[in-house]
Design an enzyme around this catalytic site. Structure first.
Site, PDB file in Angstrom:
ATOM      1  N   ASN A 268       4.263  10.243   4.197  1.00  0.00           N
ATOM      2  CA  ASN A 268       4.892   9.028   4.683  1.00  0.00           C
ATOM      3  C   ASN A 268       6.405   9.203   4.805  1.00  0.00           C
ATOM      4  OD1 ASN A 268       2.861   6.809   4.921  1.00  0.00           O
ATOM      5  ND2 ASN A 268       2.381   7.477   2.846  1.00  0.00           N
TER       6      ASN A 268
ATOM      7  N   GLY B 156      -0.583   9.132   3.361  1.00  0.00           N
ATOM      8  CA  GLY B 156       0.114   9.491   4.591  1.00  0.00           C
ATOM      9  C   GLY B 156       0.122   8.313   5.538  1.00  0.00           C
TER      10      GLY B 156
ATOM     11  N   HIS C 199      -6.002   5.444   0.764  1.00  0.00           N
ATOM     12  CA  HIS C 199      -4.815   4.682   0.423  1.00  0.00           C
ATOM     13  C   HIS C 199      -3.663   5.122   1.316  1.00  0.00           C
ATOM     14  CE1 HIS C 199      -1.599   2.885  -2.044  1.00  0.00           C
ATOM     15  NE2 HIS C 199      -2.556   2.093  -2.473  1.00  0.00           N
ATOM     16  N   HIS C 200      -2.828   4.157   1.714  1.00  0.00           N
ATOM     17  CA  HIS C 200      -1.756   4.452   2.672  1.00  0.00           C
ATOM     18  C   HIS C 200      -0.724   5.417   2.092  1.00  0.00           C
ATOM     19  CE1 HIS C 200       0.355   3.944   6.333  1.00  0.00           C
ATOM     20  NE2 HIS C 200      -0.037   2.719   6.598  1.00  0.00           N
ATOM     21  N   SER C 201      -0.669   5.555   0.789  1.00  0.00           N
ATOM     22  CA  SER C 201       0.286   6.491   0.191  1.00  0.00           C
ATOM     23  C   SER C 201      -0.080   7.941   0.486  1.00  0.00           C
ATOM     24  CB  SER C 201       0.367   6.277  -1.324  1.00  0.00           C
ATOM     25  OG  SER C 201      -0.886   6.507  -1.936  1.00  0.00           O
TER      26      SER C 201
END
Length: 510
Positions: free
Chosen positions: A358, A176, A172-174
């Site tokens: 992020n 990083g 999942h992009h959360s």
């Protein structure tokens, strides 16, 4: 369908393994230091239903994975020890304000190693190419289970035209940004020739995005130094105004590359093509620019070639329309990614002092759509565009503006505005640097690396990934918009070939 005997054996072995990270191990590795850490503003955006982004990285392997236990042991010694890979996002409602936080949990490796049941009948490698492509594409219709850490590896033990097996990382992009995750994955690998050594990467930016020159002695030098501040301010102001205009009303031209509303939930096809890094470098050396400048020029040439052909197929007149606006959104890591040695130390020793996650801003990059008589004009334009963007704080401004909007109005408003920017542009673009030598994935040599992303409202996402002496052109496309994605890849290959030939002629003249 039943898998091959090797796959069935591996799945049987995998069912016997139930490896969990205990609370004591978390304390020993320092993971408890991260307990309760808030998810970053960008990470919160990626958890919104209309912006549920995932990163996918496809690894071609030189030999089939016949020992899943070795892979599991390798993951336990590296990724699982990283706090983000042993935590889940949980909504904390204990205070006056709801906060999404990372909470450490036990890691069950059976949840994160997936061996799909694919046809076991012998087929040609070219047929398997489509089989693997379809399987990876099917992942874009699914999301991650938030009750367990948001990452997984898919092992596909069938030969293709480029490799003997494929490993697909999905996260999942959360967890990083793309560069951070790729760097973390690379920090979990070792050099094929020397398994004790981490991969080596070319020199890269380790400081802030823009550094003003130091003032020198003399009134003229001092005035030039002051003027550089003025130029920086002016470029940043213009870029911010255009960014705001894009959020409100400024749309790219409707072309066969542009997506539509709801694109973030559509199925994506992940396709890639290998080009020679030496070809890119030969153009760079002939033009006296950077690799990134060449890639911007090649992209402009390829998109122009593709759109010109589409225009000729659908229009009676042969004249290409003027002032076609095609822009990409480029994610920029405001905080430089730690080196792979720092990330490896973080995982091995449980240190949490290396900054990770992020902290990203957006900048918009325009690709001129034009047919040049001199192919090198694409590179000249690309160099000018890249130089202009280096002299702006657009990404930093967009990051702090987004952070302020999240604080004042919440993630839903920030997500709506971000989606608006993406909907009004045409594509996403990124250029990632990979290892200089061949590396191994827990003992299995890697042939190629092809990263991408899905969950955002673009019909075309373009990544360049260098590795050894090759460069991968990786695209995530929506087939309902771009049905001939392999033809578009051909346009990239042909554009580089034409530009390289022109560069060679220029070198001979000089």
């Amino acid at each position: 369908m039943a898998g091959s005997p090797d796959e069935l054996h591996m799945r049987k072995r995998l069912r016997k393994i139930n490896t969990k990270t205990t609370a004591e191990e978390k304390t020993a590795t320092g993971t408890t230091k991260w307990e309760g850490e808030p998810v970053s503003p960008a990470g919160q955006l990626f958890h919104e239903p209309s912006f549920n982004c995932h990163i996918i990285s496809i690894f071609g392997l030189g030999i089939p994975i016949n020992n899943v236990d070795a892979v599991i042991e390798g993951l336990q010694a590296t990724l699982v020890r990283h706090p983000r890979f042993s935590s889940i996002p949980v909504l904390d409602e204990s205070g006056s304000k709801k906060v999404l936080r990372w909470r450490p949990v036990e890691v069950n490796m059976k949840d994160h190693i997936i061996i799909p049941s694919l046809p076991s009948e012998p087929t040609s490698p070219s047929s398997n190419d489509q089989l693997v492509e379809d399987y990876v594409s099917s992942l874009s219709l699914t999301t991650m289970d938030r009750s367990r850490p948001l990452w997984e590896f898919h092992i596909i033990n069938i030969p293709t035209t480029e490799c003997a097996a494929t490993a697909v990382f999905r996260g999942h992009h959360s967890l990083g940004d793309g560069m951070s995750l790729i760097s973390l994955l690379l920090a979990s690998t070792r050099q094929s020739d020397d398994p004790t050594k981490l991969p080596s990467l070319p020199p890269h930016r380790a400081g802030p995005l823009y550094v003003l020159p130091r003032p020198e002695e003399g009134i003229c030098a001092f005035l030039l130094w002051i003027f550089s501040f003025v130029v920086l301010f002016w470029h940043t102001l213009v870029d911010v105004v255009l960014f705001v205009a894009t959020t409100l009303f400024l749309r790219d031209t409707e072309t066969p590359l542009k997506g539509h509303k709801g694109m973030e939930c559509a199925k994506k096809q992940f396709v890639h093509r290998t080009i020679r890094l030496d070809d890119v470098k030969s153009v760079k050396n002939a033009m006296g620019c950077t690799v990134n400048d060449v890639l911007v020029g090649v992209t402009s040439a390829a998109l122009s070639r593709y759109l010109y052909r589409k225009h000729c197929e659908t229009k009676d007149e042969k004249k290409f329309p003027r002032n076609t606006r095609v822009r990409s959104t480029l994610l920029v890591n405001i905080r430089p990614t730690p080196g792979i040695h720092a990330l490896a130390e973080m995982m091995e020793e449980g240190k949490t002092d290396a900054k990770y996650g992020n902290r990203i801003g957006y900048m918009m990059l325009q690709f001129p759509i034009v047919i040049h008589e001199d192919p090198l004009d694409y590179v000249r334009q690309g160099t000018a565009i890249a130089a202009r963007k280096k002299n702006s704080l657009e990404a930093i401004a967009s990051y702090f503006n987004a952070k302020l909007i999240v604080k004042l109005f919440g993630t839903k408003v920030a997500c709506a505005l971000t989606n608006k920017v993406l909907m009004n542009t045409t594509l996403s673009f990124s250029n990632l640097v990979g290892p200089l030598e061949q590396i191994c994935f827990y003992g299995y040599p890697i042939v190629y690396i092809a990263p991408s992303v899905y969950g955002h409202p673009h019909a075309l996402t373009l990544h360049y990934q260098s590795y050894m002496n090759t460069m991968k052109v990786v695209m995530a496309v929506d087939d309902s918009v771009i049905s001939d994605s392999h033809q578009l890849l051909d346009d990239f290959v042909e554009s580089l070939s034409v530009i390289r030939t022109a560069a060679e002629k220029l070198s001979k003249k000089n």
